[in-house]
Scaffold this active site. Structure first.
Site, mmCIF file in Angstrom:
data_model
loop_
_atom_site.group_PDB
_atom_site.id
_atom_site.type_symbol
_atom_site.label_atom_id
_atom_site.label_comp_id
_atom_site.label_asym_id
_atom_site.label_seq_id
_atom_site.Cartn_x
_atom_site.Cartn_y
_atom_site.Cartn_z
ATOM 1 N N ILE A 63 0.839 -1.201 0.000
ATOM 2 C CA ILE A 63 0.000 0.000 0.000
ATOM 3 C C ILE A 63 0.873 1.250 0.000
ATOM 4 O O ILE A 63 1.875 1.315 0.716
ATOM 5 C CB ILE A 63 -0.879 0.020 1.274
ATOM 6 C CG1 ILE A 63 -1.728 -1.253 1.348
ATOM 7 C CG2 ILE A 63 -1.741 1.272 1.343
ATOM 8 C CD1 ILE A 63 -2.274 -1.532 2.730
ATOM 9 N N CYS A 64 0.475 2.255 -0.780
ATOM 10 C CA CYS A 64 1.099 3.583 -0.698
ATOM 11 C C CYS A 64 -0.016 4.624 -0.796
ATOM 12 O O CYS A 64 -1.178 4.329 -0.521
ATOM 13 C CB CYS A 64 2.181 3.764 -1.769
ATOM 14 S SG CYS A 64 1.549 3.866 -3.458
ATOM 15 N N LYS A 65 0.328 5.822 -1.201
ATOM 16 C CA LYS A 65 -0.682 6.881 -1.254
ATOM 17 C C LYS A 65 -1.651 6.704 -2.422
ATOM 18 O O LYS A 65 -2.857 6.844 -2.259
ATOM 19 C CB LYS A 65 0.001 8.252 -1.335
ATOM 20 C CG LYS A 65 -0.970 9.412 -1.300
ATOM 21 C CD LYS A 65 -0.249 10.741 -1.258
ATOM 22 C CE LYS A 65 -1.230 11.891 -1.192
ATOM 23 N NZ LYS A 65 -0.527 13.185 -1.088
ATOM 24 N N MET A 91 -4.011 4.764 -0.476
ATOM 25 C CA MET A 91 -4.771 5.323 0.643
ATOM 26 C C MET A 91 -5.714 6.439 0.199
ATOM 27 O O MET A 91 -6.683 6.726 0.888
ATOM 28 C CB MET A 91 -3.826 5.813 1.741
ATOM 29 C CG MET A 91 -3.124 4.692 2.486
ATOM 30 S SD MET A 91 -4.238 3.498 3.272
ATOM 31 C CE MET A 91 -4.909 4.506 4.609
#
Length: 105
Positions: A64-66, A93
């Protein structure tokens, strides 16, 4: 080498069904401080090479990242190092609608 993907809604649904997920948030500290998925482990993207021992080749990891770009690169890196059971959470996210909690150091 195709990267598997999962949507934030699919992750949320799996968590709501009490499925065991291995979530790894690769954002920077200041991004995670704004909130992360409570079940996620935070390992900054730049630190991933130092944490290869953390990953078990038997488990599937959702990265997961932005927004999905850095997590895609981390998935490619892990796959190049023999960790083929990785999945990129598309939209990151920014697309997450589930619970978050602030990270406390």
């Amino acid at each position: 080498m195709e990267i598997k993907t999962i949507t934030p809604d699919e992750v949320k649904s799996k968590l709501e069904n009490d499925e065991t997920l291995y979530l790894v948030d690769v954002r920077e500290d200041e991004e995670v401080a704004e909130g992360k998925i409570p079940e996620a482990v935070h390992i900054r993207m730049g630190e991933i090479p130092n944490y290869l021992d953390f990953f078990d080749k038997e488990n599937e990891y959702i990265i997961i990242c932005k927004a999905g770009g850095r997590s895609y690169k981390v998935c490619k890196y892990l796959m190049a190092n023999g960790y083929n059971n990785v999945v990129n959470m598309t939209g990151g996210m920014l697309a997450w609608t589930g619970e978050t909690k602030p990270k406390h150091r």
